[in-house]
Write an enzyme that holds these catalytic residues in place. Structure first.
Site, PDB file in Angstrom:
ATOM      1  N   HIS A  16       0.823  -1.345   0.057  1.00 27.49           N
ATOM      2  CA  HIS A  16       0.028  -0.146  -0.086  1.00 27.49           C
ATOM      3  C   HIS A  16       0.777   1.138  -0.104  1.00 27.49           C
ATOM      4  CE1 HIS A  16      -3.601   2.095   1.868  1.00 27.49           C
ATOM      5  NE2 HIS A  16      -3.258   2.856   1.219  1.00 27.49           N
ATOM      6  N   HIS A  18       1.182   4.654  -2.486  1.00 29.41           N
ATOM      7  CA  HIS A  18       0.789   5.531  -3.666  1.00 29.41           C
ATOM      8  C   HIS A  18       2.180   6.307  -4.188  1.00 29.41           C
ATOM      9  CE1 HIS A  18      -3.587   5.376  -2.470  1.00 29.41           C
ATOM     10  NE2 HIS A  18      -3.131   5.260  -1.329  1.00 29.41           N
ATOM     11  N   HIS A 196      -9.652   0.720  -1.341  1.00 30.19           N
ATOM     12  CA  HIS A 196      -9.571   1.291   0.025  1.00 30.19           C
ATOM     13  C   HIS A 196     -10.924   1.362   0.769  1.00 30.19           C
ATOM     14  CE1 HIS A 196      -5.693   3.170  -1.453  1.00 30.19           C
ATOM     15  NE2 HIS A 196      -5.612   3.916  -0.507  1.00 30.19           N
ATOM     16  N   GLU A 199     -11.080   3.313   6.054  1.00 25.28           N
ATOM     17  CA  GLU A 199     -10.369   4.313   6.553  1.00 25.28           C
ATOM     18  C   GLU A 199     -11.167   5.226   7.507  1.00 25.28           C
ATOM     19  OE1 GLU A 199      -8.366   6.399   3.304  1.00 25.28           O
ATOM     20  OE2 GLU A 199      -6.636   7.162   4.940  1.00 25.28           O
ATOM     21  N   ASP A 277       1.761   3.953   2.606  1.00 25.70           N
ATOM     22  CA  ASP A 277       0.607   4.992   2.120  1.00 25.70           C
ATOM     23  C   ASP A 277       1.389   6.178   1.271  1.00 25.70           C
ATOM     24  OD1 ASP A 277      -2.103   5.311   1.521  1.00 25.70           O
ATOM     25  OD2 ASP A 277      -2.605   6.229   3.527  1.00 25.70           O
ATOM     26  N   ASP A 278       1.679   7.151   2.071  1.00 24.36           N
ATOM     27  CA  ASP A 278       2.205   8.282   1.333  1.00 24.36           C
ATOM     28  C   ASP A 278       3.575   8.713   2.126  1.00 24.36           C
ATOM     29  OD1 ASP A 278      -0.213   8.783  -0.727  1.00 24.36           O
ATOM     30  OD2 ASP A 278      -1.147   8.685   0.850  1.00 24.36           O
TER      31      ASP A 278
END
Ligand code: HPA
Ligand code: ZN
Length: 327
Positions: A16, A18, A196, A199, A277-278
């Site tokens: 996961h 991005h 997703h 969340e 994630d980011d």
């Protein structure tokens, strides 16, 4: 210290991430200058200072603005290559990387420019870093399903360059059912499916992602604990969750790492994994997610560390034989 060592050194998969969320402020500024794009922030420091998020949407606004500096195939290559080098340093041996083509095609950047740049970095990563990676195309859920269908059409000539599709962006008000038809089409095409869910959205979005989208893996999914039946289902069907602890704290899904439920998820027998994630926006790459989370949660020790690494391989989309070798 010994536990930190285990966490940092163990081979792991990242499921996961991005790729647009790996774009560091320095790279944003360099690309903006090169491409003649004016940023509203005067400096790298000012941009970084704006990374104070209150929820998912407040992050997405800045994340899409940052991605606006990407123009050429080289830019997409450079972004992905930086991530792969960074992942290698964290002993990531396999990564399944999300990309958001609609963020770029809406600005007039060709789909081919995006995917060819990313794919070239992945090829080089395999050759020079010994790291395997693949791409998952994410549909933006704040846009329409018709937009998602159009993006899928644009993507099909490059079918060999991505393994599956996902669903990201603002979750509230954009439930899984909005994308049931396009996911049905993707399934028929033999694409792997993730989404997703849970969340910011409720536990019912997780069940709906499984039942209406046929998602094989749930991204985040941390709100599943609100539904005991769903927890039992996730555990018995071994449906993996790609959990992102630092992201969850930055976007106020949990008030602090010490109250994160990853320990509970593992104790319930769910195939949970840890992911970044980011990373450029949330304060750390994969190993920082591991070490900070383990430091904050006393119930996590070496056993859970190895479990998480094993889970990351089990939940990956690599061929069965490869997966067995890794586990
Ligand atoms: N949630 C939804 N969309 C996103 C995220 C996320 O955590 N990161 C990048 N796009
Ligand atoms: Zn995400």
């Amino acid at each position: 210290q010994e536990l930190d060592c285990i966490l940092r050194r163990m081979p792991k998969a990242e499921l996961h991430i991005h790729i647009e969320g790996s774009l560091e402020p320095e790279l944003i500024f360099r690309m903006a200058q090169k491409n003649g794009i004016k940023l509203v922030y005067p400096s790298v420091e000012a941009l970084r200072a704006a990374y104070a998020f209150t929820d998912l949407q407040s992050f997405l606004d800045i994340y899409y603005a940052g991605a606006g500096v990407l123009q050429t195939e080289e830019d997409f290559f450079d972004m992905a290559w930086s991530y792969l080098e960074r992942a290698k340093a964290d002993n990531v041996i396999h990564s399944e990387i999300f990309f958001d083509p609609q963020t770029h095609t809406a600005r007039g950047v060709a789909f081919a420019t995006v995917i060819n740049g990313l794919h070239r970095a992945i090829e080089r990563g395999r050759e020079e870093l010994g790291l395997s990676a693949s791409l998952i195309l994410c549909f933006l859920r704040h846009l329409s399903e018709a937009d998602a269908f159009a993006t899928l059409e644009e993507a099909l000539p490059f079918r060999d360059k991505f393994i599956g599709v996902g669903l990201d962006s603002g979750e509230r008000g954009n439930p899984p059912e909005k994308f049931a038809a396009v996911f049905g089409r993707c399934q028929a095409l033999g694409l792997r499916l993730v989404a997703h869910a849970g969340e910011e959205g409720p536990a019912s979005y997780i069940s709906d992602a499984l039942d209406l989208l046929r998602a094989e893996r749930i991204d985040h999914g941390v709100r599943c604990l609100e539904d005991p039946q769903l927890v039992a289902r996730l555990a018995s069907e071994r449906i993996a969750l790609t959990v992102c602890p630092l992201s969850n704290v930055k976007l106020a899904v949990f008030p602090e790492l010490g109250s994160h439920n990853i320990g509970r998820l593992l104790a319930e027998g769910i195939v949970a994994t840890i992911n970044s994630d980011d990373p450029a926006y949330f304060g750390g790459y994969l190993n920082e997610n591991f070490t900070a989370t383990f430091a904050a949660l006393p119930q996590l020790g070496a056993r859970q560390a190895y479990q998480l690494a094993r889970n990351s391989f089990e939940a990956s989309f690599v061929a069965e034989e490869t997966r067995k070798r890794w586990i």
